[in-house]
Motif scaffolding. Structure first.
Motif, PDB file in Angstrom:
ATOM      1  N   GLU A   1     -34.436  14.864-141.731  1.00 41.94           N
ATOM      2  CA  GLU A   1     -33.556  14.456-142.841  1.00 41.94           C
ATOM      3  C   GLU A   1     -32.273  13.753-142.416  1.00 41.94           C
ATOM      4  O   GLU A   1     -31.588  13.151-143.251  1.00 41.94           O
ATOM      5  CB  GLU A   1     -33.153  15.708-143.641  1.00 41.94           C
ATOM      6  CG  GLU A   1     -34.308  16.446-144.264  1.00 41.94           C
ATOM      7  CD  GLU A   1     -33.920  17.847-144.683  1.00 41.94           C
ATOM      8  OE1 GLU A   1     -33.838  18.095-145.894  1.00 41.94           O
ATOM      9  OE2 GLU A   1     -33.668  18.702-143.802  1.00 41.94           O
ATOM     10  N   CYS A   2     -31.904  13.821-141.140  1.00 43.67           N
ATOM     11  CA  CYS A   2     -30.577  13.351-140.701  1.00 43.67           C
ATOM     12  C   CYS A   2     -30.693  12.583-139.394  1.00 43.67           C
ATOM     13  O   CYS A   2     -31.544  12.879-138.558  1.00 43.67           O
ATOM     14  CB  CYS A   2     -29.661  14.570-140.544  1.00 43.67           C
ATOM     15  SG  CYS A   2     -28.075  14.201-139.784  1.00 43.67           S
ATOM     16  N   GLY A   3     -29.835  11.582-139.215  1.00 44.23           N
ATOM     17  CA  GLY A   3     -29.890  10.718-138.034  1.00 44.23           C
ATOM     18  C   GLY A   3     -29.275  11.314-136.782  1.00 44.23           C
ATOM     19  O   GLY A   3     -29.415  10.746-135.686  1.00 44.23           O
ATOM     20  N   ASN A   4     -28.545  12.438-136.918  1.00 44.89           N
ATOM     21  CA  ASN A   4     -27.919  13.068-135.755  1.00 44.89           C
ATOM     22  C   ASN A   4     -27.675  14.531-136.093  1.00 44.89           C
ATOM     23  O   ASN A   4     -26.540  14.995-136.161  1.00 44.89           O
ATOM     24  CB  ASN A   4     -26.610  12.339-135.415  1.00 44.89           C
ATOM     25  CG  ASN A   4     -26.042  12.748-134.079  1.00 44.89           C
ATOM     26  OD1 ASN A   4     -26.603  13.610-133.391  1.00 44.89           O
ATOM     27  ND2 ASN A   4     -24.914  12.153-133.700  1.00 44.89           N
TER      28      ASN A   4
ATOM     29  N   GLU B   1     -25.238  17.037-134.400  1.00 47.93           N
ATOM     30  CA  GLU B   1     -23.793  16.801-134.392  1.00 47.93           C
ATOM     31  C   GLU B   1     -23.162  17.262-135.703  1.00 47.93           C
ATOM     32  O   GLU B   1     -22.878  16.450-136.599  1.00 47.93           O
ATOM     33  CB  GLU B   1     -23.491  15.320-134.135  1.00 47.93           C
ATOM     34  CG  GLU B   1     -22.011  15.117-133.809  1.00 47.93           C
ATOM     35  CD  GLU B   1     -21.662  13.675-133.488  1.00 47.93           C
ATOM     36  OE1 GLU B   1     -21.533  13.355-132.301  1.00 47.93           O
ATOM     37  OE2 GLU B   1     -21.542  12.870-134.429  1.00 47.93           O
ATOM     38  N   HIS B   2     -22.976  18.574-135.817  1.00 50.54           N
ATOM     39  CA  HIS B   2     -22.337  19.167-136.988  1.00 50.54           C
ATOM     40  C   HIS B   2     -21.357  20.244-136.538  1.00 50.54           C
ATOM     41  O   HIS B   2     -21.501  20.783-135.433  1.00 50.54           O
ATOM     42  CB  HIS B   2     -23.394  19.806-137.909  1.00 50.54           C
ATOM     43  CG  HIS B   2     -24.073  18.802-138.803  1.00 50.54           C
ATOM     44  ND1 HIS B   2     -23.522  18.372-139.980  1.00 50.54           N
ATOM     45  CD2 HIS B   2     -25.251  18.141-138.673  1.00 50.54           C
ATOM     46  CE1 HIS B   2     -24.345  17.490-140.550  1.00 50.54           C
ATOM     47  NE2 HIS B   2     -25.397  17.333-139.780  1.00 50.54           N
ATOM     48  N   ASP B   3     -20.377  20.545-137.396  1.00 46.58           N
ATOM     49  CA  ASP B   3     -19.394  21.581-137.067  1.00 46.58           C
ATOM     50  C   ASP B   3     -18.856  22.173-138.372  1.00 46.58           C
ATOM     51  O   ASP B   3     -17.860  21.691-138.916  1.00 46.58           O
ATOM     52  CB  ASP B   3     -18.264  20.969-136.225  1.00 46.58           C
ATOM     53  CG  ASP B   3     -17.241  22.020-135.778  1.00 46.58           C
ATOM     54  OD1 ASP B   3     -17.290  23.172-136.268  1.00 46.58           O
ATOM     55  OD2 ASP B   3     -16.385  21.670-134.951  1.00 46.58           O
TER      56      ASP B   3
ATOM     57  N   LEU C   1     -16.590  15.718-139.762  1.00 44.33           N
ATOM     58  CA  LEU C   1     -16.750  14.681-140.791  1.00 44.33           C
ATOM     59  C   LEU C   1     -18.210  14.627-141.266  1.00 44.33           C
ATOM     60  O   LEU C   1     -18.500  14.498-142.456  1.00 44.33           O
ATOM     61  CB  LEU C   1     -16.339  13.339-140.187  1.00 44.33           C
ATOM     62  CG  LEU C   1     -15.882  12.216-141.110  1.00 44.33           C
ATOM     63  CD1 LEU C   1     -14.586  12.592-141.823  1.00 44.33           C
ATOM     64  CD2 LEU C   1     -15.676  10.925-140.319  1.00 44.33           C
ATOM     65  N   HIS C   2     -19.112  14.757-140.322  1.00 43.85           N
ATOM     66  CA  HIS C   2     -20.542  14.698-140.617  1.00 43.85           C
ATOM     67  C   HIS C   2     -20.973  15.874-141.506  1.00 43.85           C
ATOM     68  O   HIS C   2     -21.696  15.707-142.495  1.00 43.85           O
ATOM     69  CB  HIS C   2     -21.310  14.697-139.285  1.00 43.85           C
ATOM     70  CG  HIS C   2     -22.772  14.423-139.426  1.00 43.85           C
ATOM     71  ND1 HIS C   2     -23.645  14.574-138.379  1.00 43.85           N
ATOM     72  CD2 HIS C   2     -23.526  14.021-140.480  1.00 43.85           C
ATOM     73  CE1 HIS C   2     -24.864  14.262-138.793  1.00 43.85           C
ATOM     74  NE2 HIS C   2     -24.820  13.934-140.063  1.00 43.85           N
ATOM     75  N   THR C   3     -20.475  17.062-141.170  1.00 42.05           N
ATOM     76  CA  THR C   3     -20.803  18.245-141.978  1.00 42.05           C
ATOM     77  C   THR C   3     -20.201  18.125-143.370  1.00 42.05           C
ATOM     78  O   THR C   3     -20.859  18.420-144.376  1.00 42.05           O
ATOM     79  CB  THR C   3     -20.282  19.527-141.282  1.00 42.05           C
ATOM     80  OG1 THR C   3     -20.940  19.644-140.025  1.00 42.05           O
ATOM     81  CG2 THR C   3     -20.554  20.765-142.124  1.00 42.05           C
TER      82      THR C   3
ATOM     83  N   GLU D   1     -19.597  15.402-144.913  1.00 42.18           N
ATOM     84  CA  GLU D   1     -20.405  14.395-145.617  1.00 42.18           C
ATOM     85  C   GLU D   1     -21.627  15.042-146.267  1.00 42.18           C
ATOM     86  O   GLU D   1     -21.914  14.826-147.445  1.00 42.18           O
ATOM     87  CB  GLU D   1     -20.856  13.300-144.638  1.00 42.18           C
ATOM     88  CG  GLU D   1     -21.714  12.234-145.311  1.00 42.18           C
ATOM     89  CD  GLU D   1     -22.471  11.355-144.318  1.00 42.18           C
ATOM     90  OE1 GLU D   1     -22.704  11.792-143.172  1.00 42.18           O
ATOM     91  OE2 GLU D   1     -22.846  10.241-144.704  1.00 42.18           O
ATOM     92  N   HIS D   2     -22.364  15.849-145.497  1.00 42.37           N
ATOM     93  CA  HIS D   2     -23.569  16.484-146.046  1.00 42.37           C
ATOM     94  C   HIS D   2     -23.221  17.378-147.231  1.00 42.37           C
ATOM     95  O   HIS D   2     -23.901  17.360-148.255  1.00 42.37           O
ATOM     96  CB  HIS D   2     -24.257  17.323-144.962  1.00 42.37           C
ATOM     97  CG  HIS D   2     -25.144  16.515-144.056  1.00 42.37           C
ATOM     98  ND1 HIS D   2     -26.450  16.871-143.771  1.00 42.37           N
ATOM     99  CD2 HIS D   2     -24.915  15.375-143.357  1.00 42.37           C
ATOM    100  CE1 HIS D   2     -26.981  15.981-142.936  1.00 42.37           C
ATOM    101  NE2 HIS D   2     -26.072  15.068-142.653  1.00 42.37           N
ATOM    102  N   LEU D   3     -22.140  18.175-147.092  1.00 39.40           N
ATOM    103  CA  LEU D   3     -21.802  19.136-148.144  1.00 39.40           C
ATOM    104  C   LEU D   3     -21.165  18.462-149.354  1.00 39.40           C
ATOM    105  O   LEU D   3     -21.466  18.811-150.503  1.00 39.40           O
ATOM    106  CB  LEU D   3     -20.870  20.224-147.576  1.00 39.40           C
ATOM    107  CG  LEU D   3     -21.533  21.158-146.563  1.00 39.40           C
ATOM    108  CD1 LEU D   3     -20.486  22.050-145.897  1.00 39.40           C
ATOM    109  CD2 LEU D   3     -22.600  22.026-147.232  1.00 39.40           C
TER     110      LEU D   3
HETATM  111 ZN   LIG Z   1     -26.494  13.640-141.257  1.00 38.71          ZN
END
Ligand SMILES: [Zn+2]
Length: 158
Positions: free
Chosen positions: A118-121, A124-126, A48-50, A52-54
């Motif tokens: 740039e990011c808070g975590n 934690e990306h996939d 979900l985090h990845t 979000e960024h993309l």
């Molecule tokens: Zn982030």
């Protein structure tokens, strides 16, 4: 306290798709639903985090960038909120999500904004899961129409 509008939609009646959940002044909120609510399968937090960024990067670099107010994940991990100005048509909103999800499904590069600054975590990306997790909605949006953005369209068919 009053129930907020998004809790008043019966979440058992619809699945993967894109729906207008509320309109506040000139701001239109879309529920971008990637898995069926309460379906037992949810998008993982790293995926979900990845996405979000993309998704946010793509949307804010698209021809519609000045009409995008916000892109962000749902806490229930079933999809995203997309908030646009009402100057953006439903057709264009569908096109934007479809193009964004296609972009994510084919993405192989470095995840944008993926640093401690740039990011808070940022760990934690996939990306691998993200590329797969966008596929069901991408397929659903291939033949999506503006009428289908209305929750009631789906209610009368279930
Ligand atoms: Zn982030």
């Amino acid at each position: 306290m009053e129930k907020i509008a998004s809790f008043q939609v019966d979440h058992t009646k619809f699945g993967v798709g894109m729906y207008i959940s509320r309109i506040d002044g000139d701001a239109v909120t879309y529920d971008v639903r990637m898995v069926k609510p309460n379906g037992g399968v949810y998008v993982s937090n790293p995926s979900l985090h990845t996405i979000e960024h993309l998704f946010a990067t793509y949307a804010r670099n698209s021809e519609f960038s000045d009409k995008i107010i916000y892109v962000g994940p749902m806490g229930c991990r079933t999809g995203f909120y997309l908030i646009t100005r009402d100057t953006m048509s439903g057709e264009d909103a569908i096109k934007l999500v479809r193009d964004s999800y296609r972009f994510i499904s084919e993405y192989h590069d470095e995840i944008p904004g993926c640093t401690a600054v740039e990011c808070g975590n940022y760990l934690e990306h996939d990306l691998e899961s993200a590329r797969k997790d966008v596929l069901p909605l991408l397929e659903k949006l291939e033949n999506y129409t503006v009428e289908m953005l209305d929750y009631s369209w789906h209610m009368s068919r279930n």
